[in-house]
Design an enzyme around this catalytic site. Structure first.
Site, PDB file in Angstrom:
ATOM      1  N   ASN A   9       0.884  -1.172   0.000  1.00  0.00           N
ATOM      2  CA  ASN A   9       0.000   0.000   0.000  1.00  0.00           C
ATOM      3  C   ASN A   9       0.922   1.222   0.000  1.00  0.00           C
ATOM      4  OD1 ASN A   9      -1.799   2.069   0.475  1.00  0.00           O
ATOM      5  ND2 ASN A   9      -2.261   1.456   2.589  1.00  0.00           N
ATOM      6  N   LYS A  11       0.232   4.220  -0.323  1.00  0.00           N
ATOM      7  CA  LYS A  11      -0.369   5.447   0.233  1.00  0.00           C
ATOM      8  C   LYS A  11      -0.066   6.622  -0.697  1.00  0.00           C
ATOM      9  CE  LYS A  11      -0.094   3.296   4.711  1.00  0.00           C
ATOM     10  NZ  LYS A  11      -0.097   3.440   6.154  1.00  0.00           N
ATOM     11  N   HIS A  94      -9.518   1.663   4.388  1.00  0.00           N
ATOM     12  CA  HIS A  94      -8.269   1.785   5.153  1.00  0.00           C
ATOM     13  C   HIS A  94      -8.491   2.742   6.330  1.00  0.00           C
ATOM     14  CE1 HIS A  94      -4.174   2.823   6.245  1.00  0.00           C
ATOM     15  NE2 HIS A  94      -3.833   1.670   5.704  1.00  0.00           N
ATOM     16  N   GLU A  96      -6.833   5.074   7.456  1.00  0.00           N
ATOM     17  CA  GLU A  96      -6.565   6.494   7.153  1.00  0.00           C
ATOM     18  C   GLU A  96      -7.760   7.116   6.435  1.00  0.00           C
ATOM     19  OE1 GLU A  96      -2.804   5.803   5.261  1.00  0.00           O
ATOM     20  OE2 GLU A  96      -2.006   5.167   7.203  1.00  0.00           O
ATOM     21  N   GLU A 164      -5.862  -4.661  10.326  1.00  0.00           N
ATOM     22  CA  GLU A 164      -4.829  -3.665  10.599  1.00  0.00           C
ATOM     23  C   GLU A 164      -5.135  -2.936  11.906  1.00  0.00           C
ATOM     24  OE1 GLU A 164      -2.621  -2.582   6.728  1.00  0.00           O
ATOM     25  OE2 GLU A 164      -4.257  -1.175   6.972  1.00  0.00           O
ATOM     26  N   GLY A 170       2.257   2.271  10.735  1.00  0.00           N
ATOM     27  CA  GLY A 170       3.245   3.332  10.593  1.00  0.00           C
ATOM     28  C   GLY A 170       3.915   3.722  11.896  1.00  0.00           C
ATOM     29  N   SER A 210       3.059  -2.164  10.280  1.00  0.00           N
ATOM     30  CA  SER A 210       4.496  -2.285  10.534  1.00  0.00           C
ATOM     31  C   SER A 210       5.043  -3.680  10.249  1.00  0.00           C
ATOM     32  CB  SER A 210       4.845  -1.852  11.961  1.00  0.00           C
ATOM     33  OG  SER A 210       4.470  -0.494  12.165  1.00  0.00           O
TER      34      SER A 210
HETATM   35  P1  PGA Z   1       2.645   0.268   7.611  1.00  0.00           P
HETATM   36  O1  PGA Z   1       1.206   0.520   6.933  1.00  0.00           O
HETATM   37  O2  PGA Z   1       3.152  -1.028   7.060  1.00  0.00           O
HETATM   38  O3  PGA Z   1       3.484   1.450   7.179  1.00  0.00           O
HETATM   39  O4  PGA Z   1       2.429   0.214   9.080  1.00  0.00           O
HETATM   40  C1  PGA Z   1       0.327  -0.540   6.722  1.00  0.00           C
HETATM   41  C2  PGA Z   1      -0.961  -0.001   6.142  1.00  0.00           C
HETATM   42  O5  PGA Z   1      -1.407   1.071   6.569  1.00  0.00           O
HETATM   43  O6  PGA Z   1      -1.568  -0.622   5.248  1.00  0.00           O
END
Ligand code: PGA
Length: 248
Positions: A9, A11, A94, A96, A164, A170, A210
């Site tokens: 992803n 982003k 997601h 976000e 998630e 993140g 992560s």
């Molecule tokens: P990350 O993000 O691996 O940077 O923690 C995962 C995601 O938000 O899909």
């Protein structure tokens, strides 16, 4: 047996040129992958990345799709627009999107239904916040997100679920493999009730938050974890390919 699926992803990272270059670097590194490999890229990168992935085993995904077929929805992208470029997967809901753009279980549901109707494979994201986990609400939150987000789905075997935990995205904090396995097991039990136990056994459920080259092996060794949705580590070809080769 469920085929593992590792999806990046990106982003809001990589211009179209940068994205195509990343994929060119990735292609030889993942060409013999035993799992499904997907990159979910910014909408405007799609034409360039679609060209770059041609002839490779890397599949193309988007990060969102609107629930209407077309019309007055300024700034949105339709399923048909994605399909024209060979997009096969789409991330929906997601955290976000939920946190910053007002996405709810109801809008997630509308997008999931539209994606399936159009022939896209939805990667539906669910997960609890830190305060929800600490107050024992994880299962209730997941139950609501799954029940409402997957309402009226007629072809559940096409779904991919990404678990998630919001506190792990993140942040460098990963759920332990045991925590992730247990929660994904719970998600599978909800899918068994919503659809059927047999269908729940076929639906792939990823862990996201992560996941990286160092921890992927342990996470992927857990019986309930069928893949990863990878943010930060998907931006570096070596790191992403190490995750794709979690079995090596
Ligand atoms: P990350 O993000 O691996 O940077 O923690 C995962 C995601 O938000 O899909």
């Amino acid at each position: 047996m469920r085929t593992p699926i590792i999806a990046g992803n990106w982003k809001m990272n990589n211009t179209a040129k940068e994205g195509a270059a990343l994929v060119e670097a990735l292609k030889p590194l993942v060409k013999d992958a035993a799992c499904d490999v997907v990159v979910c890229v910014p909408a405007i990168d799609i034409p360039a990345v679609a060209q770059a992935v041609q002839g490779s085993n890397i599949r193309l995904g988007a990060q969102n799709v609107h629930f209407a077929q077309k019309g007055a929805f300024t700034g949105e992208i339709s399923a048909d627009m994605l399909l024209e470029y060979g997009v096969q997967y789409v991330i929906i809901g997601h955290s976000e999107r939920r946190q910053y753009f007002g996405e709810t279980d109801e809008t997630v549901n509308k997008r999931v239904l539209r994606a399936l109707e159009a022939g896209l494979l939805p990667i539906v994201c669910v997960g609890e916040t830190l305060s929800e986990r600490e107050t024992g609400k994880t299962e209730a939150v997941l139950l609501k997100s799954l029940t409402e987000g997957l309402k009226d789905v007629q072809s559940p075997e096409k779904l991919i679920i990404a678990y998630e935990p919001v506190w792990a995205i993140g942040t460098g904090k990963t759920a332990t493999a045991e925590q992730a396995n247990e929660t994904i097991g719970y998600i599978r039990s909800v899918l068994a009730k919503l659809f059927s136990p047999a269908i729940a056994q076929t639906i792939r459920i990823q862990y996201g938050g992560s996941m990286n080259a160092g921890n992927c092996k342990q996470l992927m060794s857990m019986p309930e974890i069928d893949g990863g949705l990878i943010g930060g580590a998907s931006l570096k070809p070596m790191d992403f390919s190490a995750i794709v080769h979690f079995d090596k």
